[in-house]
Design an enzyme around this catalytic site. Sequence first.
Site, PDB file in Angstrom:
ATOM      1  N   MET A  49       9.713 -34.079  49.998  1.00  0.00           N
ATOM      2  CA  MET A  49      10.676 -33.703  48.965  1.00  0.00           C
ATOM      3  C   MET A  49      12.011 -33.265  49.570  1.00  0.00           C
ATOM      4  O   MET A  49      12.144 -33.083  50.775  1.00  0.00           O
ATOM      5  CB  MET A  49      10.100 -32.577  48.104  1.00  0.00           C
ATOM      6  CG  MET A  49       8.850 -32.975  47.328  1.00  0.00           C
ATOM      7  SD  MET A  49       8.178 -31.629  46.326  1.00  0.00           S
ATOM      8  CE  MET A  49       9.462 -31.431  45.092  1.00  0.00           C
ATOM      9  N   HIS A  50      12.989 -33.112  48.691  1.00  0.00           N
ATOM     10  CA  HIS A  50      14.263 -32.425  48.949  1.00  0.00           C
ATOM     11  C   HIS A  50      15.253 -33.201  49.826  1.00  0.00           C
ATOM     12  O   HIS A  50      16.399 -32.772  49.966  1.00  0.00           O
ATOM     13  CB  HIS A  50      14.048 -31.051  49.595  1.00  0.00           C
ATOM     14  CG  HIS A  50      12.988 -30.224  48.972  1.00  0.00           C
ATOM     15  ND1 HIS A  50      12.955 -29.914  47.627  1.00  0.00           N
ATOM     16  CD2 HIS A  50      11.877 -29.638  49.502  1.00  0.00           C
ATOM     17  CE1 HIS A  50      11.904 -29.171  47.364  1.00  0.00           C
ATOM     18  NE2 HIS A  50      11.226 -29.001  48.471  1.00  0.00           N
ATOM     19  N   ASP A  67       5.304 -34.973  47.464  1.00  0.00           N
ATOM     20  CA  ASP A  67       4.058 -35.018  48.233  1.00  0.00           C
ATOM     21  C   ASP A  67       3.011 -34.038  47.743  1.00  0.00           C
ATOM     22  O   ASP A  67       1.823 -34.382  47.648  1.00  0.00           O
ATOM     23  CB  ASP A  67       4.334 -34.826  49.728  1.00  0.00           C
ATOM     24  CG  ASP A  67       5.207 -33.622  50.041  1.00  0.00           C
ATOM     25  OD1 ASP A  67       5.592 -32.862  49.106  1.00  0.00           O
ATOM     26  OD2 ASP A  67       5.538 -33.425  51.223  1.00  0.00           O
TER      27      ASP A  67
END
Length: 479
Positions: free
Chosen positions: A76-77, A232
Amino acid sequence: MYLGLDLGTSGLKGVLIDADQRVLAEAHAPLKVSRPHEGWSEQSPAAWIGAAEAVLGVLARHGLGQVRGIGLSGQMHGAVLLDAACDVLRPCILWNDTRAHAEAAAMDADPRFRAISGNIVFPGFTAPKLAWVARHEPEIFARTDHVLLPKDYLRLWMTGAHVCDMSDAAGTSWFDTGARDWSEALLAAGGMTRAQMPALVEGSAVSGLLRRELADRFGLPAGVPVAGGGGDNAASAVGAGVVAPGQGFVSLGTSGVLFAADEGCRPSPETAVHSFCHALPGRWHQMGVILAATDALNWLAGLLGRPPADLTVALGGALRPPGRGLFLPYLGGERTPLNDAAIRGAFLGLEHETGAEAATRAVLEGVAFALADCRDALAATGTRLDHLIALGGGARSDYWLKVLATTLDLPLLVPQAGDFGAAFGAARLGLMAATGSGAEIATPPPIAREIAPDPALRAAFAEGHVRYRAARDAMKGLS
């Protein structure tokens, strides 16, 4: 058959399952992280495509002509910046990159971010990274036409569509987590527009169709639906059947995660707990996150010049009380509960007798104590957990699981051999998108055994956690 692809930090994994959700084949391609400066963590999106090609090439040997749905999961991110021609403008800034700590603090000082997103603006989130690019690489920022999260760049390659799912979007700091939509106010506050954001779908919905070029290349049917997928941890939860209140998992991966599913959005940013959308419609989740779990063990293994598994196997099977040495696993800052990009790790209480075995125990215990901090933060929000499913590479160590069960004072359920993580969850989401199935197919995995807290050592580990918190607070004062 259904295909799941999980774009992790250290590698890309593919899983092929049948209609009964039995794993038919797996493949993995490694990835490297570039750290050009202190606190930086980057990857080339071109490397992700190369890894996906390698994984699909291996899985194609098993025959992919019967694949009916594909799901995606990923770290992520990350910030993938594209120009108007969809060309990548710079390496992706990853989730564990802390360069944007000043930008994150400035955004977090604006009360709208916590009120709307439901979360602290952490330095690793996407929005502060774009603010950093605007300040330090203005020519790249000016050319940025689209921003994608890592797995969604794979989707662009596979389908030609700019799309994201709700669980991944919730980790950007531009998202209204309760409303499950981009926030115009937060985008504007970050200097962005909705036009630069991908379209949104639920994780179990169809996001696009596989391009004929890729279908022909790897023997896949043309027009296979690609599901929205998930970040995830949300995808891992789908794989582990953690989709309803009271269910949770602990993951010992590169990072460490304590995850609890929920049917409502219950943000608590003051605790540094992450409150995100789940990968399934009408569901949310909470997470306590530490930045280094197996990453800390791998660091020690590199220092000692030994494989990580050798270090844990050498500890034997019998759990021992915490040693005199303490390890703070803040190798690149920390999220829950500290929200501190500057804090760094430490070994404390070293003595002449401290060797590889004692250092290994200290690292395993330090990660467990950090996850106990996450447990306490989740408890402060009213979240209750009766047990946890153990996931991630670190869960292969029975000794580490015994440490964790006793420290958290919660039984850990260890699944039978097999992959029930993010790639498997992504394949399940692909099945849902292709068949119209829902959460009912996200059942928990068969459990091989339960690791209960050791009652004789519960007090010793609780005392060790108290010592850990004192050391943590002292270290925070120095950061």
